[in-house]
Design a protein around this motif. Sequence first.
Motif, PDB file in Angstrom:
ATOM      1  N   PRO A  52       0.805  -1.223   0.000  1.00 51.30           N
ATOM      2  CA  PRO A  52       0.000   0.000   0.000  1.00 51.30           C
ATOM      3  C   PRO A  52       0.840   1.277   0.000  1.00 51.30           C
ATOM      4  CG  PRO A  52      -0.632  -1.435   1.830  1.00 51.30           C
ATOM      5  CD  PRO A  52       0.523  -2.076   1.153  1.00 51.30           C
ATOM      6  N   ALA A  53       2.077   1.195   0.486  1.00 54.29           N
ATOM      7  CA  ALA A  53       2.963   2.359   0.476  1.00 54.29           C
ATOM      8  C   ALA A  53       3.718   2.468  -0.842  1.00 54.29           C
ATOM      9  CB  ALA A  53       3.958   2.281   1.627  1.00 54.29           C
ATOM     10  N   PHE A  54       3.515   1.477  -1.751  1.00 56.68           N
ATOM     11  CA  PHE A  54       4.138   1.497  -3.077  1.00 56.68           C
ATOM     12  C   PHE A  54       5.651   1.574  -2.941  1.00 56.68           C
ATOM     13  CE2 PHE A  54       3.549   3.036  -7.622  1.00 56.68           C
ATOM     14  CZ  PHE A  54       2.911   1.877  -8.005  1.00 56.68           C
ATOM     15  N   GLN A  55       6.218   0.756  -2.061  1.00 58.84           N
ATOM     16  CA  GLN A  55       7.638   0.771  -1.728  1.00 58.84           C
ATOM     17  C   GLN A  55       8.524   0.600  -2.957  1.00 58.84           C
ATOM     18  OE1 GLN A  55       8.600   1.568   1.309  1.00 58.84           O
ATOM     19  NE2 GLN A  55      10.702   1.575   0.629  1.00 58.84           N
ATOM     20  N   LEU A  56       9.641   1.321  -2.968  1.00 60.97           N
ATOM     21  CA  LEU A  56      10.599   1.260  -4.059  1.00 60.97           C
ATOM     22  C   LEU A  56      11.391  -0.038  -3.999  1.00 60.97           C
ATOM     23  CD1 LEU A  56      11.702   3.099  -6.372  1.00 60.97           C
ATOM     24  CD2 LEU A  56      13.491   3.786  -4.773  1.00 60.97           C
ATOM     25  N   LEU A  57      11.564  -0.699  -5.150  1.00 61.41           N
ATOM     26  CA  LEU A  57      12.372  -1.908  -5.282  1.00 61.41           C
ATOM     27  C   LEU A  57      13.439  -1.632  -6.335  1.00 61.41           C
ATOM     28  CD1 LEU A  57       9.473  -4.516  -5.577  1.00 61.41           C
ATOM     29  CD2 LEU A  57      10.767  -3.928  -3.517  1.00 61.41           C
ATOM     30  N   ALA A  58      14.685  -1.995  -6.048  1.00 62.84           N
ATOM     31  CA  ALA A  58      15.769  -1.710  -6.986  1.00 62.84           C
ATOM     32  C   ALA A  58      16.604  -2.955  -7.246  1.00 62.84           C
ATOM     33  CB  ALA A  58      16.659  -0.596  -6.433  1.00 62.84           C
ATOM     34  N   ALA A  59      17.124  -3.071  -8.465  1.00 59.55           N
ATOM     35  CA  ALA A  59      18.004  -4.175  -8.856  1.00 59.55           C
ATOM     36  C   ALA A  59      18.978  -3.659  -9.917  1.00 59.55           C
ATOM     37  CB  ALA A  59      17.196  -5.347  -9.389  1.00 59.55           C
ATOM     38  N   PRO A  60      20.238  -4.107  -9.885  1.00 58.94           N
ATOM     39  CA  PRO A  60      21.254  -3.578 -10.805  1.00 58.94           C
ATOM     40  C   PRO A  60      21.041  -3.986 -12.262  1.00 58.94           C
ATOM     41  CG  PRO A  60      22.153  -5.367  -9.495  1.00 58.94           C
ATOM     42  CD  PRO A  60      20.772  -5.106  -8.971  1.00 58.94           C
ATOM     43  N   ILE A  61      21.611  -3.179 -13.146  1.00 60.47           N
ATOM     44  CA  ILE A  61      21.627  -3.450 -14.583  1.00 60.47           C
ATOM     45  C   ILE A  61      23.080  -3.617 -14.988  1.00 60.47           C
ATOM     46  CG2 ILE A  61      21.304  -2.418 -16.880  1.00 60.47           C
ATOM     47  CD1 ILE A  61      18.801  -1.038 -15.770  1.00 60.47           C
ATOM     48  N   ARG A  62      23.344  -4.633 -15.821  1.00 61.29           N
ATOM     49  CA  ARG A  62      24.709  -4.866 -16.315  1.00 61.29           C
ATOM     50  C   ARG A  62      24.657  -5.038 -17.826  1.00 61.29           C
ATOM     51  NH1 ARG A  62      29.706  -5.236 -16.136  1.00 61.29           N
ATOM     52  NH2 ARG A  62      30.959  -7.004 -16.765  1.00 61.29           N
ATOM     53  N   LEU A  63      25.431  -4.213 -18.513  1.00 58.84           N
ATOM     54  CA  LEU A  63      25.554  -4.320 -19.963  1.00 58.84           C
ATOM     55  C   LEU A  63      26.939  -4.874 -20.256  1.00 58.84           C
ATOM     56  CD1 LEU A  63      24.070  -0.859 -21.034  1.00 58.84           C
ATOM     57  CD2 LEU A  63      22.874  -3.002 -20.588  1.00 58.84           C
ATOM     58  N   GLY A  64      26.994  -6.056 -20.860  1.00 60.07           N
ATOM     59  CA  GLY A  64      28.263  -6.706 -21.143  1.00 60.07           C
ATOM     60  C   GLY A  64      29.059  -5.991 -22.213  1.00 60.07           C
ATOM     61  N   ALA A  65      30.306  -6.390 -22.358  1.00 57.95           N
ATOM     62  CA  ALA A  65      31.182  -5.815 -23.381  1.00 57.95           C
ATOM     63  C   ALA A  65      30.544  -5.966 -24.763  1.00 57.95           C
ATOM     64  CB  ALA A  65      32.537  -6.514 -23.342  1.00 57.95           C
ATOM     65  N   HIS A  66      30.669  -4.944 -25.572  1.00 61.06           N
ATOM     66  CA  HIS A  66      30.172  -4.928 -26.956  1.00 61.06           C
ATOM     67  C   HIS A  66      28.651  -5.050 -27.064  1.00 61.06           C
ATOM     68  CE1 HIS A  66      34.227  -4.996 -28.584  1.00 61.06           C
ATOM     69  NE2 HIS A  66      34.510  -5.916 -27.682  1.00 61.06           N
ATOM     70  N   SER A  67      27.927  -4.832 -25.973  1.00 62.24           N
ATOM     71  CA  SER A  67      26.462  -4.847 -26.062  1.00 62.24           C
ATOM     72  C   SER A  67      25.992  -3.477 -26.544  1.00 62.24           C
ATOM     73  CB  SER A  67      25.838  -5.204 -24.714  1.00 62.24           C
ATOM     74  OG  SER A  67      26.169  -4.236 -23.740  1.00 62.24           O
ATOM     75  N   TRP A  68      24.744  -3.430 -27.006  1.00 61.01           N
ATOM     76  CA  TRP A  68      24.217  -2.180 -27.554  1.00 61.01           C
ATOM     77  C   TRP A  68      22.734  -2.078 -27.204  1.00 61.01           C
ATOM     78  CZ3 TRP A  68      23.312  -1.368 -33.487  1.00 61.01           C
ATOM     79  CH2 TRP A  68      22.868  -0.057 -33.737  1.00 61.01           C
ATOM     80  N   VAL A  69      22.372  -0.989 -26.551  1.00 61.02           N
ATOM     81  CA  VAL A  69      20.978  -0.640 -26.304  1.00 61.02           C
ATOM     82  C   VAL A  69      20.658   0.442 -27.324  1.00 61.02           C
ATOM     83  CG1 VAL A  69      19.320   0.300 -24.658  1.00 61.02           C
ATOM     84  CG2 VAL A  69      21.164  -1.194 -23.846  1.00 61.02           C
ATOM     85  N   CYS A  70      19.829   0.108 -28.304  1.00 59.27           N
ATOM     86  CA  CYS A  70      19.561   1.022 -29.417  1.00 59.27           C
ATOM     87  C   CYS A  70      18.649   2.177 -28.991  1.00 59.27           C
ATOM     88  CB  CYS A  70      18.945   0.255 -30.576  1.00 59.27           C
ATOM     89  SG  CYS A  70      20.057  -0.981 -31.280  1.00 59.27           S
ATOM     90  N   ALA A  71      18.419   3.104 -29.922  1.00 63.23           N
ATOM     91  CA  ALA A  71      17.687   4.338 -29.659  1.00 63.23           C
ATOM     92  C   ALA A  71      16.330   4.091 -29.013  1.00 63.23           C
ATOM     93  CB  ALA A  71      17.510   5.117 -30.948  1.00 63.23           C
ATOM     94  N   GLU A  72      16.081   4.838 -27.953  1.00 65.72           N
ATOM     95  CA  GLU A  72      14.802   4.877 -27.238  1.00 65.72           C
ATOM     96  C   GLU A  72      14.361   3.534 -26.671  1.00 65.72           C
ATOM     97  OE1 GLU A  72      11.933   6.968 -29.638  1.00 65.72           O
ATOM     98  OE2 GLU A  72      13.152   8.788 -29.628  1.00 65.72           O
ATOM     99  N   ALA A  73      15.289   2.621 -26.478  1.00 68.52           N
ATOM    100  CA  ALA A  73      14.959   1.328 -25.870  1.00 68.52           C
ATOM    101  C   ALA A  73      14.912   1.474 -24.347  1.00 68.52           C
ATOM    102  CB  ALA A  73      15.971   0.271 -26.281  1.00 68.52           C
ATOM    103  N   PHE A  74      14.317   0.492 -23.683  1.00 64.63           N
ATOM    104  CA  PHE A  74      14.155   0.496 -22.228  1.00 64.63           C
ATOM    105  C   PHE A  74      14.745  -0.785 -21.650  1.00 64.63           C
ATOM    106  CE2 PHE A  74      11.857  -0.828 -18.453  1.00 64.63           C
ATOM    107  CZ  PHE A  74      11.872   0.308 -17.672  1.00 64.63           C
ATOM    108  N   VAL A  75      15.603  -0.620 -20.628  1.00 64.05           N
ATOM    109  CA  VAL A  75      16.158  -1.766 -19.907  1.00 64.05           C
ATOM    110  C   VAL A  75      15.664  -1.664 -18.472  1.00 64.05           C
ATOM    111  CG1 VAL A  75      18.245  -2.965 -19.176  1.00 64.05           C
ATOM    112  CG2 VAL A  75      18.192  -1.797 -21.397  1.00 64.05           C
ATOM    113  N   GLY A  76      14.952  -2.695 -18.013  1.00 60.05           N
ATOM    114  CA  GLY A  76      14.336  -2.677 -16.692  1.00 60.05           C
ATOM    115  C   GLY A  76      15.243  -3.164 -15.575  1.00 60.05           C
ATOM    116  N   PRO A  77      14.751  -3.061 -14.341  1.00 59.70           N
ATOM    117  CA  PRO A  77      15.533  -3.440 -13.163  1.00 59.70           C
ATOM    118  C   PRO A  77      15.996  -4.895 -13.208  1.00 59.70           C
ATOM    119  CG  PRO A  77      13.503  -2.344 -12.515  1.00 59.70           C
ATOM    120  CD  PRO A  77      13.422  -2.578 -13.983  1.00 59.70           C
TER     121      PRO A  77
END
Length: 189
Positions: free
Chosen positions: A119-144
């Motif tokens: 009910p308090a809508f508590q924040l949850l967090a988790a790390p993101i790791r992008l490996g060598a030579h990876s590519w997140v293209c234009a306007e893409a979304f990577v989640g927790p």
Amino acid sequence: MPDFAGRDVFDRAPTFDLRHRLYRLLWQACWLLLARWTPPPAHRWRIALANLFGARIDPTAALYPTVRIWYPRHLTMQARATLAPGVNCYCVAPVTLGAYAIVSQGAQLCTATHDVDDPAFQLLAAPIRLGAHSWVCAEAFVGPGVRLAEGAVLGARGAAFRDLPAWTVSGGVPARVIRARRPFSRDQR
């Protein structure tokens, strides 16, 4: 509004203490005054400023002036990694970019969400790791909690909510593997 234990959810303490919030305010002011207006080739200056605030960014990386970094202490960028113009790096948890990883213009790296069952809508967090030579293209979304393995590509406007395998091209919402990608030889790295 009471929670399941009968307490008022609006009487809870903020998720981040005052010191943390003041640090982020100082960071945002410094970025606005000392980096946001700088010419695109001034990567070293912006990297030095981010490193001063606790980021761990290799001097050969590229950090553009319109990038938004929520908490620099949680950002690590290895050699030749890039955060392109307009990237939103919401690094409530650590974000790591491997060597030669690219995050293209307007992409979102989001390490946090909210617990919809609390009910308090508590924040949850988790790390993101992008490996060598990876590519997140234009306007893409990577989640927790998402990891792009070495050489993985997330196509333009795709959304990754699960790990992407090495040397693949994925796209869509949610992202799914479209095809394999030819790994680079040692000479091309």
